[in-house]
Design a protein around this motif. Structure first.
Motif, PDB file in Angstrom:
ATOM      1  N   UNK A 165      43.631  41.193  42.569  1.00 48.60           N
ATOM      2  CA  UNK A 165      43.233  42.160  43.313  1.00 48.60           C
ATOM      3  C   UNK A 165      41.746  42.588  42.912  1.00 48.60           C
ATOM      4  N   UNK A 166      41.747  42.967  41.662  1.00 54.84           N
ATOM      5  CA  UNK A 166      40.446  43.595  41.375  1.00 54.84           C
ATOM      6  C   UNK A 166      39.248  42.374  41.581  1.00 54.84           C
ATOM      7  N   UNK A 167      39.498  41.273  41.372  1.00 51.65           N
ATOM      8  CA  UNK A 167      38.412  40.233  41.383  1.00 51.65           C
ATOM      9  C   UNK A 167      38.204  39.877  43.001  1.00 51.65           C
ATOM     10  N   UNK A 168      39.003  40.337  43.848  1.00 56.06           N
ATOM     11  CA  UNK A 168      38.694  40.250  45.560  1.00 56.06           C
ATOM     12  C   UNK A 168      37.961  41.453  45.826  1.00 56.06           C
ATOM     13  N   UNK A 169      38.557  42.459  45.433  1.00 56.78           N
ATOM     14  CA  UNK A 169      37.969  43.887  45.689  1.00 56.78           C
ATOM     15  C   UNK A 169      36.668  43.898  45.089  1.00 56.78           C
ATOM     16  N   UNK A 170      36.109  43.183  44.384  1.00 55.02           N
ATOM     17  CA  UNK A 170      34.978  43.395  43.517  1.00 55.02           C
ATOM     18  C   UNK A 170      33.907  42.455  44.544  1.00 55.02           C
ATOM     19  N   UNK A 171      34.350  41.515  45.302  1.00 58.39           N
ATOM     20  CA  UNK A 171      33.287  41.024  46.176  1.00 58.39           C
ATOM     21  C   UNK A 171      33.559  41.573  47.563  1.00 58.39           C
ATOM     22  N   UNK A 172      34.089  42.758  47.749  1.00 52.67           N
ATOM     23  CA  UNK A 172      34.314  43.478  49.232  1.00 52.67           C
ATOM     24  C   UNK A 172      33.038  43.601  49.743  1.00 52.67           C
ATOM     25  N   UNK A 173      32.068  43.988  49.231  1.00 54.92           N
ATOM     26  CA  UNK A 173      30.724  44.215  49.667  1.00 54.92           C
ATOM     27  C   UNK A 173      29.700  43.135  49.245  1.00 54.92           C
ATOM     28  N   UNK A 174      30.257  42.054  48.838  1.00 53.80           N
ATOM     29  CA  UNK A 174      29.112  40.947  48.633  1.00 53.80           C
ATOM     30  C   UNK A 174      28.933  39.863  49.943  1.00 53.80           C
ATOM     31  N   UNK A 175      28.384  40.624  50.751  1.00 56.23           N
ATOM     32  CA  UNK A 175      28.236  39.895  52.207  1.00 56.23           C
ATOM     33  C   UNK A 175      29.357  39.918  52.952  1.00 56.23           C
ATOM     34  N   UNK A 176      29.199  39.254  54.192  1.00 54.25           N
ATOM     35  CA  UNK A 176      30.251  39.074  55.053  1.00 54.25           C
ATOM     36  C   UNK A 176      31.316  38.295  54.550  1.00 54.25           C
ATOM     37  N   UNK A 177      30.915  37.079  53.858  1.00 53.32           N
ATOM     38  CA  UNK A 177      31.997  36.268  53.214  1.00 53.32           C
ATOM     39  C   UNK A 177      32.800  37.064  52.092  1.00 53.32           C
ATOM     40  N   UNK A 178      32.333  37.733  51.484  1.00 59.18           N
ATOM     41  CA  UNK A 178      33.159  38.468  50.441  1.00 59.18           C
ATOM     42  C   UNK A 178      33.954  39.434  51.057  1.00 59.18           C
TER      43      UNK A 178
END
Length: 745
Positions: A363-376
């Motif tokens: 979960x943390x790994x995916x949440x860390x990408x939440x604002x990394x572009x639309x793909x994140x």
């Protein structure tokens, strides 16, 4: 509105309604092995799959008392499991066996009950081809997608091409110097104006930087018009003269505060802004103008876009916020201003069992990408949607854009992306904004024949399409999907970035390697490998030729986003270093905001997508290349070839020496904009001589079309000398300095 996707979504909704009926009658001997599979999955720290297995057993008619006992046992097993998920081949085989038994039953029943059995079997194992075809799905790589997604795959490439074309739109601007009363209040006797009717920017910024702001705003507006069903072109100038709308952008906090306090004292601040004026980075005046304090280039551009787009809020707030955030994230690489910040505590629902450390890490790994572009953001929304933890879009029908925050903004962006991909956003948006008042839910139903709930379901079906079955996922721990070559490339890039960053990039992290997102890169690598054998194509390496048999929509998407590495004799690090000699690729690969990469390969060709999963990093200071004490630096720039970046070609026109790069935010801690000057010195000790160089920076770009916000470049006008020490000096206008040295081959 009868698009293929809508027809498909209606069918899926019907299946969902049938799924609420009584569970099918299945021989308990078919289900018994799944209990052991659930326990094995829990022992292997596969919390997500355990949850899905328990839900699957319920849908298959597993008795409630047995499910409660199994849930308790799995929860205890997960608490004892380690943090690293493991493969569960035995559990995967049990699921495949059960899925084939259900398939046999489903194929005998062509009615609704057979459809339900088929859907349950595919949740166990998605590789059952006959059942996938029953639901009219096509195989795309390792996934099965609805037939209706054929046009969506091409539509995504079409949108990417429009985004790329928007960046190259010519924008006719008037600009020059002016004397302005508000700029005088800020201490600026002669400022800069940039005008395209009906808008005018007056600023203390340099003329090139101000022009770039307006150029990007109008290109974003053109992209918005296209996404809403219009042509990809700038808005027409008013045919009838109208009052000019003026924006003042001030480059330092002190200047902004001087103007703010004077207008406040004169009673010229708009009432809505007056109450919270101290907390605002911009405000409106009573004359219809707007005063904006500088933050950084992308943020200030996005702020201007929000004002100049004139898109309404109120009942269409979720669609306006999502649409604007999609544009700013894709075009400007920054979320919408004043909207996005991480607030994990505000989200309702968290299906992770206590002690499930592996699932918590995922979960943390995916949440860390939440604002990394639309793909994140899409990756994070998929994670939440799989668990039914995504926020309801109904919560975002609020009065102001600023009320849409965090995961709500990401959800709105994802819903808008779905509507844009299905080419329905323009119709919906026009219908919802055609009247001055009306209930949001009722207007939505009237506009597109969908309720809010139906829109949620259609979005969910689009977002989660092609998800693999439990058996496929349990057969691997995830790491097995990463090739040795991909690991080698990621490790080499991490080492290079660590050297370039030193201790000057706070919070810089090891890059995440996303194997499940690398299929697109592999498709384009396969295309290039096949093309190398035939040599026939009308397109360059950043596009795929529709006339070539191996062309795919996924590969065409990757072509525009990836850097191509030609690997000789498996020398991956050498191939990476060659690409770092290319100025444009160097800027991309050393971006401090890069959070994750995806890698694909075929034959001797590797592709790395280092552009998609990138978030703004406003506090980066001093990423350099060559880095401190680097040895064996080339004497000249790279030999230009078909994959050379536009930046490398521009640098080659400036001079012959090896380009020197500094990536840094020029702003201080209060976001006041500073000036940075670079110079290159040759020799050591007291025997230093300055090297004649051409330069390019945001305030004096050599090519306005390639002006980069936070990039300073020196290009020596002659090749560097062999075996010589060079020193670079950087001087900030607030008095800070920095020096670093390198040595040539």
């Amino acid at each position: 509105m009868n698009s293929p996707l809508r027809l498909l979504a209606v069918a899926v909704l019907a299946l969902a309604v049938r799924a609420q009926s009584a569970p099918p009658q299945i021989d308990p001997r078919v289900l018994a092995p799944l209990e052991a599979a659930a326990r094995q999955s829990a022992a292997a720290a596969r919390a997500t799959e355990v949850t899905e297995l328990l839900e699957l057993l319920t849908d298959l008619g597993w008795p409630a008392d047995k499910r409660a006992a199994l849930t308790k046992a799995c929860t205890q097993e997960l608490a004892r499991a380690g943090p690293t998920p493991k493969a569960c081949p035995d559990a995967a085989r049990a699921l495949t066996t059960a899925a084939r038994q259900l398939q046999a039953l489903a194929l005998k029943d062509t009615g609704p009950s057979g459809d339900r059995l088929a859907a349950l079997a595919l949740r166990m194992d998605g590789r059952l081809e006959d059942l996938q075809k029953r639901f009219e799905r096509d195989r795309v790589g390792e996934r099965w997608l609805p037939v209706a997604h054929r046009f969506l795959r091409e539509r995504r490439v079409e949108i990417l091409n429009a985004l790329r074309d928007a960046r190259e739109l010519p924008v006719d601007l008037e600009s020059g110097e002016l004397a302005d009363e508000r700029l005088r209040i800020a201490g600026v006797e002669r400022g800069v104006f940039v005008r395209r009717e009906p808008f005018e920017l007056r600023t203390s910024l340099s003329r090139p930087r101000a022009e770039q702001l307006m150029r990007d705003v109008f290109r974003c507006i053109a992209l918005s018009r296209w996404l809403r069903g219009g042509a990809l072109e700038l808005p027409p100038r008013p045919k009838v003269p109208r009052s000019r709308i003026v924006f003042w952008v001030l480059d330092t906090r002190k200047r902004y505060e001087l103007v703010r306090e004077r207008l406040k004292a004169d009673g010229l601040v708009a009432p809505d802004d007056l109450e919270v004026l101290e907390d605002l980075g911009s405000f409106n005046d009573l004359d219809g103008g707007t005063v904006i304090g500088w933050r950084y280039q992308e943020y200030t551009t996005a702020e201007l876009l929000t004002y100049m787009s004139f898109l309404p809020a109120r009942r269409v707030t979720p669609f306006t916020a999502g649409h604007l955030n999609w544009i700013t994230t894709n075009y400007l690489d920054t979320p919408l201003p004043n909207f996005a910040w991480k607030d994990p505590g505000s989200r309702g629902g968290d299906t992770i069992a206590p002690g499930a450390s592996a699932e918590r890490a995922a979960r943390i790994a995916r949440e860390s990408l939440a604002w990394a572009g639309v793909e994140g953001g899409r990756t994070w929304m998929q994670y939440l949607a799989e668990r039914r933890e995504d926020p309801p879009i109904a919560r975002s029908f609020v009065l102001q854009l600023g009320q849409v925050r965090g995961d709500d903004l990401l959800k709105c962006t994802s819903v808008v992306e779905f509507l844009q991909e299905t080419n329905q956003f323009g119709t919906l948006y026009k219908a919802l904004t055609s009247k001055d008042d009306g209930d949001a839910a009722a207007m939505l139903k009237q506009g597109v024949a969908w309720s809010v709930g139906e829109l949620e379901q259609h979005w969910r079906d689009w977002l989660l399409a092609g998800r693999t079955g439990l058996a496929e996922r349990l057969a691997y721990a995830g790491a097995e999907c990463v090739t040795d070559d991909a690991r080698a490339l990621a490790s080499a890039l991490d080492r290079v970035r660590a050297e370039a960053f030193g201790d000057r990039v706070p919070e810089a992290q090891t890059l995440v390697l996303w194997p499940e997102l690398g299929a697109r890169c592999t498709r384009h690598a396969e295309y290039l490998a096949a093309l190398a054998k035939t040599g026939r194509s009308k397109e360059g390496p950043t596009r795929e030729d529709p006339a070539v048999e191996t062309r795919t929509p996924e590969g065409a998407w990757a072509a525009a986003q990836s850097i191509v590495l030609a690997v000789r004799d498996r020398q991956i690090e050498s191939a990476l270093l060659r690409e770092l000699d290319d100025l444009g690729h160097r800027i991309t690969l050393l971006d401090p905001g890069l959070d994750a990469i995806r890698v694909g390969s075929a034959d001797a060709i590797m592709l790395v997508d280092a552009r998609t999963l990138c978030a703004p990093h406003p506090f980066a200071q001093g990423v350099t290349w060559p880095f401190e004490d680097q040895a064996q630096v080339p004497l000249t720039g790279p030999v230009l070839g078909p994959t050379s970046s536009p930046e490398a070609r521009a640098a080659a026109k400036l001079g012959l020496g090896y380009p020197i790069l500094l990536i840094a935010r020029a702003e201080d801690s209060e976001y006041s904009l500073l000036q940075i000057t670079l110079r290159l010195l040759q020799g050591s000790g007291s025997n230093l001589t300055e090297v004649e160089c051409a330069s390019s920076n945001p305030d004096a770009p050599t090519d306005p079309a390639l002006a980069l916000h936070d990039t300073w470049v020196l290009v020596p006008k002659a090749p560097l000398r062999a075996g010589t020490k060079y020193t670079v000096e950087a001087q900030w206008s607030d008095g800070r300095t920095r020096k670093w040295s390198f040595k040539t081959k």
